[in-house]
Design a protein around this motif. Structure first.
Motif, PDB file in Angstrom:
ATOM      1  N   ALA A 157      63.167  68.126  33.719  1.00 20.34           N
ATOM      2  CA  ALA A 157      64.097  68.045  32.591  1.00 20.34           C
ATOM      3  C   ALA A 157      64.156  66.635  32.015  1.00 20.34           C
ATOM      4  N   ALA A 158      63.967  65.614  32.854  1.00 19.71           N
ATOM      5  CA  ALA A 158      64.023  64.229  32.384  1.00 19.71           C
ATOM      6  C   ALA A 158      62.878  63.920  31.430  1.00 19.71           C
ATOM      7  N   LEU A 159      61.688  64.486  31.685  1.00 24.14           N
ATOM      8  CA  LEU A 159      60.560  64.240  30.793  1.00 24.14           C
ATOM      9  C   LEU A 159      60.797  64.886  29.434  1.00 24.14           C
ATOM     10  N   TYR A 160      61.274  66.115  29.432  1.00 18.69           N
ATOM     11  CA  TYR A 160      61.598  66.769  28.162  1.00 18.69           C
ATOM     12  C   TYR A 160      62.611  65.918  27.392  1.00 18.69           C
ATOM     13  N   ASP A 161      63.654  65.475  28.066  1.00 20.04           N
ATOM     14  CA  ASP A 161      64.717  64.712  27.422  1.00 20.04           C
ATOM     15  C   ASP A 161      64.179  63.386  26.868  1.00 20.04           C
ATOM     16  N   PHE A 162      63.352  62.729  27.653  1.00 16.99           N
ATOM     17  CA  PHE A 162      62.790  61.447  27.207  1.00 16.99           C
ATOM     18  C   PHE A 162      61.884  61.630  25.992  1.00 16.99           C
TER      19      PHE A 162
ATOM     20  N   ALA B 122      60.465  49.613  23.080  1.00 11.21           N
ATOM     21  CA  ALA B 122      61.748  49.755  22.399  1.00 11.21           C
ATOM     22  C   ALA B 122      62.413  51.076  22.756  1.00 11.21           C
ATOM     23  N   ILE B 123      61.626  52.151  22.787  1.00 10.09           N
ATOM     24  CA  ILE B 123      62.171  53.466  23.121  1.00 10.09           C
ATOM     25  C   ILE B 123      62.694  53.492  24.554  1.00 10.09           C
ATOM     26  N   VAL B 124      61.906  52.968  25.489  1.00  8.39           N
ATOM     27  CA  VAL B 124      62.318  52.962  26.896  1.00  8.39           C
ATOM     28  C   VAL B 124      63.600  52.159  27.083  1.00  8.39           C
ATOM     29  N   GLU B 125      63.690  51.007  26.442  1.00  6.29           N
ATOM     30  CA  GLU B 125      64.877  50.160  26.588  1.00  6.29           C
ATOM     31  C   GLU B 125      66.124  50.878  26.079  1.00  6.29           C
ATOM     32  N   GLU B 126      66.022  51.515  24.920  1.00  8.25           N
ATOM     33  CA  GLU B 126      67.166  52.224  24.370  1.00  8.25           C
ATOM     34  C   GLU B 126      67.509  53.464  25.198  1.00  8.25           C
ATOM     35  N   TYR B 127      66.478  54.159  25.668  1.00  9.52           N
ATOM     36  CA  TYR B 127      66.718  55.376  26.447  1.00  9.52           C
ATOM     37  C   TYR B 127      67.412  55.063  27.767  1.00  9.52           C
ATOM     38  N   THR B 128      67.099  53.932  28.354  1.00  9.43           N
ATOM     39  CA  THR B 128      67.719  53.530  29.610  1.00  9.43           C
ATOM     40  C   THR B 128      69.234  53.395  29.463  1.00  9.43           C
ATOM     41  N   ALA B 129      69.669  52.977  28.280  1.00 12.01           N
ATOM     42  CA  ALA B 129      71.103  52.865  28.040  1.00 12.01           C
ATOM     43  C   ALA B 129      71.764  54.240  27.960  1.00 12.01           C
ATOM     44  N   VAL B 130      70.987  55.252  27.544  1.00  8.65           N
ATOM     45  CA  VAL B 130      71.509  56.614  27.426  1.00  8.65           C
ATOM     46  C   VAL B 130      71.427  57.355  28.754  1.00  8.65           C
ATOM     47  N   GLN B 131      70.307  57.175  29.451  1.00 12.13           N
ATOM     48  CA  GLN B 131      70.067  57.856  30.733  1.00 12.13           C
ATOM     49  C   GLN B 131      69.690  56.809  31.792  1.00 12.13           C
TER      50      GLN B 131
ATOM     51  N   THR C   7      50.000  60.305  35.730  1.00 11.72           N
ATOM     52  CA  THR C   7      51.008  60.042  34.705  1.00 11.72           C
ATOM     53  C   THR C   7      51.492  61.339  34.062  1.00 11.72           C
ATOM     54  N   ASP C   8      52.688  61.256  33.477  1.00 12.25           N
ATOM     55  CA  ASP C   8      53.275  62.392  32.765  1.00 12.25           C
ATOM     56  C   ASP C   8      52.918  62.371  31.284  1.00 12.25           C
TER      57      ASP C   8
ATOM     58  N   GLU D  97      63.768  77.751  31.876  1.00 10.30           N
ATOM     59  CA  GLU D  97      65.136  78.181  31.693  1.00 10.30           C
ATOM     60  C   GLU D  97      66.108  77.009  31.627  1.00 10.30           C
ATOM     61  N   THR D  98      65.713  75.872  32.204  1.00  4.13           N
ATOM     62  CA  THR D  98      66.648  74.746  32.235  1.00  4.13           C
ATOM     63  C   THR D  98      65.974  73.449  31.880  1.00  4.13           C
ATOM     64  N   ASN D  99      66.373  72.887  30.745  1.00  4.04           N
ATOM     65  CA  ASN D  99      66.020  71.526  30.372  1.00  4.04           C
ATOM     66  C   ASN D  99      67.237  70.927  29.706  1.00  4.04           C
ATOM     67  N   ALA D 100      67.574  69.721  30.077  1.00  2.99           N
ATOM     68  CA  ALA D 100      68.850  69.171  29.647  1.00  2.99           C
ATOM     69  C   ALA D 100      68.760  68.443  28.329  1.00  2.99           C
ATOM     70  N   GLY D 101      69.846  68.408  27.585  1.00  2.00           N
ATOM     71  CA  GLY D 101      69.944  67.632  26.363  1.00  2.00           C
ATOM     72  C   GLY D 101      70.342  66.211  26.688  1.00  2.00           C
ATOM     73  N   ALA D 102      70.379  65.383  25.645  1.00  2.00           N
ATOM     74  CA  ALA D 102      70.641  63.959  25.841  1.00  2.00           C
ATOM     75  C   ALA D 102      72.044  63.697  26.376  1.00  2.00           C
ATOM     76  N   SER D 103      72.983  64.647  26.145  1.00  2.00           N
ATOM     77  CA  SER D 103      74.360  64.426  26.575  1.00  2.00           C
ATOM     78  C   SER D 103      74.533  64.593  28.079  1.00  2.00           C
ATOM     79  N   GLU D 104      73.649  65.314  28.734  1.00  2.00           N
ATOM     80  CA  GLU D 104      73.745  65.514  30.180  1.00  2.00           C
ATOM     81  C   GLU D 104      73.096  64.350  30.915  1.00  2.00           C
ATOM     82  N   GLN D 105      73.772  63.837  31.937  1.00  2.00           N
ATOM     83  CA  GLN D 105      73.222  62.729  32.701  1.00  2.00           C
ATOM     84  C   GLN D 105      72.164  63.248  33.676  1.00  2.00           C
ATOM     85  N   LEU D 106      70.966  62.698  33.580  1.00  2.00           N
ATOM     86  CA  LEU D 106      69.821  63.159  34.350  1.00  2.00           C
ATOM     87  C   LEU D 106      69.372  62.100  35.342  1.00  2.00           C
TER      88      LEU D 106
END
Length: 324
Positions: free
Chosen positions: A283-288, A68-77, A101-102, A41-50
Motif C-alpha cells: 500500500a505504501a508504494l501505491y500511495d507514494f 523533491a517528491i521524497v522530501e515532501e512525501y516524508t512530511a506526509v508519511q 527495486t520497486d 482490495e486494500t491500498n491506502a490513501g494519503a490521509s492514512e498513516q502508512l
C-alpha cells in the motif's frame, strides 16, 4: 508545501549524495507490460498513516524531481522510508530486472533487451511520464568563441575519428586548443539519448571524462576554458552563473522551447517505471506513486524541468489505480 524553487536550485549539486548515489513515446499515456497485476482490495490513501520501505534507482536527470517528491512525501508519511539510488538509467534498470527495486527512474524509454529481461524475470511494469527535459550543451564561462553549434558541428565535436581534436578543427576561426570533454557515463540514459540523436550510434570520443554523477561533469567544465559537456537542463540552471549554455541550431534550451518542442532534437521525456506486483502488494508504494504523480508537475518546474500536460498525469494516475 515548501518553496522548492529556491531550495532545489541551491542543492542540486548535492542531490546525488542526498539520494544515495543520476525517443518519442511508443503510445500516448502510460505503457503497461501485458501480463499485468489484478486489483487489490486494500491500498491506502494519503490521509492514512502508512509504514514500509520502498526502493528506487536510476537516472541522475530524474534525481532532482524525485528528491523533491521524497522530501515532501516524508512530511506526509514519516513512517514510509523511501531510498533512491542514482546509478544511471541503465544501472537502475539492471537493479529493477534483478528485483532489487520497486521503481526505476529513467531519462529514456526502456530498451527492447531490457524489456525482454524483465519479461523473463516475470516482472510486469508500468511506464509513467513525469516531466520533459532539454539535454543541455555547456562550455566554460570564459569560452568567448562559441555561442551556438549546429547538430552537424556537435557530431564533429563528439564523434571519435582517431584524431586529437582542436576547436579550430570545428571552425578555423576558433582557438587552436585541444577540446576537453565531459560526458555522462554509458549507463546513463542521457548518454543513450545523445548517442541516438547526435552520434547516430557512432563512438563517442575516447578521451572524454565519463561520469554517472552530473555534478562531476559540472565541475569539470567549470574548471577548464576548453571544456565542453552535456547533461540535464536542471543541472545547467543550478550552475548557470558558472557555465555558458550553447544554442543548438540557433535555439537555446528554456522552459518554453523545451515544452514547445522547438529545442530539437535535444528535448526528451523523463519516466518512472513501477513494478506492478509491488503496487498491488504494498500500500505504501501505491500511495507514494500516487503522491508523485499528483505533485510531479509542480516539482519538475520547481527544479528547472517542464511539466507534462495534465491529461498525461491523469492517464498515469488512472493506470496506477488499475494496478491496485
Amino acid at each position: 508545501m515548501k518553496n522548492w524553487k529556491y531550495f532545489m536550485m541551491t542543492s542540486i549539486v548535492g542531490s546525488a549524495l542526498l539520494l544515495g548515489a543520476c525517443s518519442s513515446d511508443k503510445e500516448e499515456g502510460s505503457k503497461t507490460s501485458n501480463s499485468g497485476a489484478t486489483s487489490s482490495e486494500t491500498n491506502a490513501g494519503a490521509s492514512e498513516q502508512l509504514e514500509g520501505k520502498l526502493a528506487g534507482d536510476g537516472s541522475s536527470t530524474v534525481a532532482p524531481i524525485m528528491e523533491a517528491i521524497v522530501e515532501e512525501y516524508t512530511a506526509v508519511q514519516p513512517k514510509v522510508q523511501v531510498s533512491v539510488g542514482v546509478s544511471g538509467t541503465g544501472g537502475g534498470f539492471e537493479k529493477f530486472i534483478a528485483g532489487e527495486t520497486d521503481f526505476s527512474n529513467a531519462s529514456r524509454e526502456v530498451k527492447e533487451e531490457e524489456a525482454a529481461k524483465l519479461k523473463e524475470a516475470g516482472i510486469d511494469y508500468t511506464e509513467m511520464k513525469i516531466a520533459y527535459d532539454g539535454l543541455s550543451i555547456v562550455v566554460n564561462k570564459d569560452n568567448d568563441w562559441i555561442e551556438g553549434l549546429t547538430v552537424e558541428q556537435l557530431k564533429k565535436v563528439w564523434v571519435e575519428d582517431g584524431k586529437e581534436k582542436k576547436w579550430s578543427d570545428i571552425d578555423p576561426s576558433w582557438p587552436k586548443e585541444k577540446i576537453i570533454y565531459y560526458s555522462p557515463g554509458t549507463a546513463s540514459g542521457t548518454y543513450d539519448y545523445f548517442d541516438e540523436v547526435i552520434l547516430d550510434g557512432k563512438d563517442l570520443v575516447k578521451k572524454a571524462t565519463l561520469s554517472e554523477d552530473d555534478n562531476v561533469l559540472v565541475k569539470g567544465v567549470q574548471g577548464d576554458k576548453n571544456a565542453i559537456g552535456f547533461f540535464g537542463y536542471a543541472y545547467y540552471l543550478a550552475n548557470k552563473d558558472n557555465l555558458k549554455i550553447v544554442k543548438v541550431g540557433g535555439v537555446e534550451p528554456t522552459n518554453e522551447t523545451i515544452k514547445s518542442g522547438e529545442y530539437t532534437p535535444l528535448s526528451r521525456p523523463l519516466f518512472v517505471y513501477v513494478k506492478n506486483s509491488a503496487v498491488k502488494e504494498n500500500a505504501a508504494l501505491y500511495d507514494f506513486m500516487k503522491y508523485a504523480l499528483e505533485n510531479a508537475g509542480e516539482m519538475a518546474e520547481a527544479v528547472g524541468y517542464v511539466r507534462t500536460p495534465d491529461e498525461d498525469y491523469k492517464k498515469d494516475l488512472d493506470a496506477l489505480e488499475g494496478l491496485k
